[in-house]
Design an enzyme around this catalytic site. Structure first.
Site, PDB file in Angstrom:
ATOM      1  N   GLU A   1     -33.515 -14.797  45.840  1.00 29.40           N
ATOM      2  CA  GLU A   1     -32.150 -14.285  45.672  1.00 29.40           C
ATOM      3  C   GLU A   1     -31.744 -13.503  46.910  1.00 29.40           C
ATOM      4  OE1 GLU A   1     -29.992 -15.028  43.097  1.00 29.40           O
ATOM      5  OE2 GLU A   1     -31.616 -16.465  42.879  1.00 29.40           O
TER       6      GLU A   1
ATOM      7  N   ASN B   1      23.590 -32.145  13.736  1.00 30.42           N
ATOM      8  CA  ASN B   1      22.573 -32.851  12.941  1.00 30.42           C
ATOM      9  C   ASN B   1      21.861 -31.940  11.958  1.00 30.42           C
ATOM     10  OD1 ASN B   1      21.572 -31.599  15.315  1.00 30.42           O
ATOM     11  ND2 ASN B   1      19.637 -32.678  15.083  1.00 30.42           N
TER      12      ASN B   1
ATOM     13  N   LYS C   1      17.290 -35.726  21.674  1.00 29.85           N
ATOM     14  CA  LYS C   1      16.098 -35.478  20.844  1.00 29.85           C
ATOM     15  C   LYS C   1      16.048 -36.467  19.698  1.00 29.85           C
ATOM     16  CE  LYS C   1      15.782 -33.657  17.149  1.00 29.85           C
ATOM     17  NZ  LYS C   1      15.874 -32.972  15.854  1.00 29.85           N
TER      18      LYS C   1
ATOM     19  N   ALA D   1      31.869 -36.331  27.508  1.00 28.21           N
ATOM     20  CA  ALA D   1      31.424 -35.005  27.932  1.00 28.21           C
ATOM     21  C   ALA D   1      31.681 -33.984  26.838  1.00 28.21           C
ATOM     22  CB  ALA D   1      32.159 -34.595  29.200  1.00 28.21           C
TER      23      ALA D   1
ATOM     24  N   ARG E   1     -13.933  -9.910  38.449  1.00 27.62           N
ATOM     25  CA  ARG E   1     -12.986 -10.031  39.561  1.00 27.62           C
ATOM     26  C   ARG E   1     -11.714 -10.805  39.183  1.00 27.62           C
ATOM     27  NH1 ARG E   1     -14.936 -12.376  44.681  1.00 27.62           N
ATOM     28  NH2 ARG E   1     -16.836 -13.157  43.730  1.00 27.62           N
TER      29      ARG E   1
HETATM   30  C1  UD1 Z   1     -27.183 -17.322  40.572  1.00 26.01           C
HETATM   31  C2  UD1 Z   1     -28.549 -17.776  41.073  1.00 26.01           C
HETATM   32  C3  UD1 Z   1     -28.473 -18.000  42.572  1.00 26.01           C
HETATM   33  C4  UD1 Z   1     -27.400 -19.031  42.891  1.00 26.01           C
HETATM   34  C5  UD1 Z   1     -26.062 -18.625  42.276  1.00 26.01           C
HETATM   35  C6  UD1 Z   1     -25.073 -19.742  42.383  1.00 26.01           C
HETATM   36  C7  UD1 Z   1     -30.155 -16.681  39.602  1.00 26.01           C
HETATM   37  C8  UD1 Z   1     -31.100 -15.565  39.457  1.00 26.01           C
HETATM   38  N1  UD1 Z   1     -29.508 -16.748  40.761  1.00 26.01           N
HETATM   39  O1  UD1 Z   1     -26.950 -16.101  41.216  1.00 26.01           O
HETATM   40  O2  UD1 Z   1     -29.720 -18.438  43.055  1.00 26.01           O
HETATM   41  O3  UD1 Z   1     -27.264 -19.189  44.279  1.00 26.01           O
HETATM   42  O4  UD1 Z   1     -26.209 -18.321  40.873  1.00 26.01           O
HETATM   43  O5  UD1 Z   1     -23.817 -19.283  41.968  1.00 26.01           O
HETATM   44  O6  UD1 Z   1     -30.036 -17.511  38.723  1.00 26.01           O
HETATM   45  N2  UD1 Z   1     -25.421 -15.531  33.524  1.00 26.01           N
HETATM   46  C9  UD1 Z   1     -25.757 -15.484  32.212  1.00 26.01           C
HETATM   47  N3  UD1 Z   1     -26.467 -14.434  31.738  1.00 26.01           N
HETATM   48  C10 UD1 Z   1     -26.904 -13.422  32.516  1.00 26.01           C
HETATM   49  C11 UD1 Z   1     -26.549 -13.458  33.891  1.00 26.01           C
HETATM   50  C12 UD1 Z   1     -25.816 -14.543  34.360  1.00 26.01           C
HETATM   51  O7  UD1 Z   1     -25.420 -16.392  31.456  1.00 26.01           O
HETATM   52  O8  UD1 Z   1     -27.565 -12.524  32.010  1.00 26.01           O
HETATM   53  C13 UD1 Z   1     -24.613 -16.653  33.993  1.00 26.01           C
HETATM   54  C14 UD1 Z   1     -23.309 -16.217  34.568  1.00 26.01           C
HETATM   55  O9  UD1 Z   1     -22.309 -16.150  33.576  1.00 26.01           O
HETATM   56  C15 UD1 Z   1     -23.019 -17.306  35.558  1.00 26.01           C
HETATM   57  C16 UD1 Z   1     -24.401 -17.726  36.033  1.00 26.01           C
HETATM   58  O10 UD1 Z   1     -25.294 -17.321  35.016  1.00 26.01           O
HETATM   59  O11 UD1 Z   1     -22.409 -18.418  34.954  1.00 26.01           O
HETATM   60  C17 UD1 Z   1     -24.760 -17.107  37.366  1.00 26.01           C
HETATM   61  O12 UD1 Z   1     -24.860 -15.721  37.174  1.00 26.01           O
HETATM   62  P1  UD1 Z   1     -24.670 -14.670  38.321  1.00 26.01           P
HETATM   63  O13 UD1 Z   1     -25.020 -13.306  37.846  1.00 26.01           O
HETATM   64  O14 UD1 Z   1     -23.357 -14.867  38.963  1.00 26.01           O
HETATM   65  O15 UD1 Z   1     -25.837 -15.120  39.284  1.00 26.01           O
HETATM   66  P2  UD1 Z   1     -25.794 -15.054  40.813  1.00 26.01           P
HETATM   67  O16 UD1 Z   1     -26.221 -13.719  41.239  1.00 26.01           O
HETATM   68  O17 UD1 Z   1     -24.522 -15.565  41.314  1.00 26.01           O
END
Ligand code: UD1
Ligand code: CA
Length: 457
Positions: free
Chosen positions: A151, A387, A352, A381, A15
């Site tokens: 979730e 330089n 400078k 002025a 996004r």
């Molecule tokens: C996650 C939480 C949710 C919480 C929310 C808060 C889980 C399953 N859910 O949901 O409970 O309310 O965050 O924002 O954990 N990421 C990885 N690898 C992956 C997927 C995600 O590193 O394979 C990282 C993303 O980059 C991000 C974070 O984990 O920094 C959250 O991932 P996202 O997919 O946004 O989880 P949410 O569905 O928002």
């Protein structure tokens, strides 16, 4: 007891609609991930591990610092799968704190409270009540005790009424975390390995689950879009302005103020609208900063006034402005500009790598580069120091009480003796004596019989 911190920084940030990895977008001039790393560095962790994925090379290059560990998650099969990738880097025991690389304004004291709630024994979740919890994991409680996280996509309509959500940050006993992670399955609405499933595992094993809350919602807000980035930037800046106002700084409008680094202020400092402070800036007692100034890496002395639209950039050398000096409007001070007390630098004057002693003045349309300017010098002025010879920079030395007329070129290296006067329009390529008038100018002639050309018919 060992403390390991795992930072999730995998996200693409669809996004954001940007080629840049999400965690490198900036708040207050620093990447989101850098904010989180700064907070992490305040917790005395034994290891800090960042999980990267999208734009991994770019993130690692931008952030790389000694002692930081990076692990990659490819492909991305969920938050639980992400933390699994960090397991080889974690200690055998102690506490693991899990933070989000795109939640930049978490306070160190909240993170510390979470670590303390865990204490290497309990699973501690950072939760908050939100008026609109849509999209987040909901905290399931049995009366008081936490039972699990569901979730949003897996929740029943009744569960979706719950307003207490999981913020994405937790502290877990490392040994338990290791065991729980290996037991995750992806049997859910998204076909992902959910980190949040470990909560129910803890409950089933009788490991206590506790919840801690941040002092404010701002601490747990993530960045997924340019609008959210801008919102967090404003919240951050507002908080900085509040702290400065509490110490006595007066803002014409705290909503029109930006600090991207460190701003130290004495008593009775006034800051007008739309000023930007970068790097490290010190404003002594009684300093006034006019509207629309950009000031970076500078030390400004007592009662100095920086008038509107002035640009000061000390870069690495810094800029110093002495007590009672007057700079601007529309002045430009560059690295190594070192102004003594009561120096005046006026509109469209560039300085400078030059030192100006007490009471020196350059009020209009001038350039001083690589110059040493004595006390009470008046620099006319349109005058400039030449330089740079195309290969090397040379110094100009102007003695005390010299008056340089308008539109002079001082060809460096050159020294103007104290008390001397340089006639307007002179190109000075040789040293000038003290106390005398030096003028380099063709003689003025008038031709009586001369006729202006007229158009041929
Ligand atoms: C996650 C939480 C949710 C919480 C929310 C808060 C889980 C399953 N859910 O949901 O409970 O309310 O965050 O924002 O954990 N990421 C990885 N690898 C992956 C997927 C995600 O590193 O394979 C990282 C993303 O980059 C991000 C974070 O984990 O920094 C959250 O991932 P996202 O997919 O946004 O989880 P949410 O569905 O928002
Ligand atoms: Ca998310």
């Amino acid at each position: 007891m060992a403390l390991d911190i795992v930072i999730m920084a995998v996200g693409k940030g669809t996004r954001m609609k940007s080629a840049r990895p999400k965690v490198l977008h900036q708040i207050a001039g620093r990447g989101l991930l850098q904010h989180v790393l700064q907070t992490a560095s305040m917790l005395a962790a034994d290891r800090i591990i960042t999980i990267i994925g999208h734009g991994a090379d770019e993130v690692e290059q931008a952030i790389g610092a000694p002692g930081l560990r990076f692990v990659r998650q490819m492909p991305q099969l969920g938050t639980g799968h992400a933390v699994q990738q960090a397991l080889p880097e974690l200690h055998g025991e102690g506490t693991t704190l899990i933070l989000s690389g795109d939640v930049p304004l978490l306070e160190a004291k909240t993170a510390t409270a979470l670590v303390d709630s865990c204490g290497g024994q309990r699973l501690a979740l950072l939760t908050i009540d939100l008026p609109d919890p849509t999209g987040y994991g909901r905290i399931l409680r049995d009366g008081h005790a936490v039972q699990g996280i569901v979730e949003h996509k897996d929740a029943t309509p009744t569960q979706r009424q719950i307003r207490e959500i999981y913020t994405g940050m937790m502290a877990a006993p490392t040994a338990h975390l290791r065991r729980w992670l290996t037991r995750l399955t992806n049997d859910n609405a998204q076909g992902e390995y959910y980190l949040t499933d470990i909560v129910a595992m803890a409950v089933a094993e009788g490991v206590p689950v506790v919840a801690a809350q941040p002092a404010s919602e701002t601490e747990v807000l993530g960045v997924n879009s340019p609008a959210q980035l801008a919102d967090l930037e404003r919240r951050y800046q507002r908080a900085r302005a509040e702290v400065l106002m509490e110490s006595g700084v007066r803002f014409a409008d705290p909503a029109r103020f930006d600090v991207r680094g460190e701003l130290l202020c004495g008593r009775d400092v006034d800051i007008d609208v739309n000023c930007i402070f970068e790097g490290r800036v010190e404003l002594a007692d009684g300093v006034q900063v006019g509207a629309n100034c950009v000031i970076r890496n500078a030390v400004i002395g007592t009662n100095a006034a920086i008038l509107p639209f002035t640009h000061i950039d000390g870069e690495k050398l810094g800029v110093k402005i002495g007590a009672g000096s007057l700079v601007g409007p529309f002045a430009r001070l560059r690295p190594g500009a070192n102004l003594g007390e009561e120096v005046h630098i006026g509109n469209f004057v560039e300085v400078k790598n030059s030192t100006l002693a007490k009471g020196a003045k350059a009020n209009h349309l001038a350039y001083l580069g690589d110059a040493t300017v004595g006390e009470r010098v008046n620099y006319g002025a349109g005058s400039i120091t030449a330089n740079y010879d195309g290969a090397n920079k040379h110094r100009t030395v102007i003695g005390n009480d010299v008056h340089v007329g308008s539109n002079c070129v001082l060809v460096a290296p050159v020294t103007l003796g104290a008390g001397g006067t340089i006639g307007a329009g002179s190109t000075i390529a040789k040293d000038t004596p003290a106390e005398q008038l030096t003028v380099v100018r063709a003689k003025q002639v008038s031709l009586s019989g001369w006729r202006r050309p007229v158009k041929k018919k």
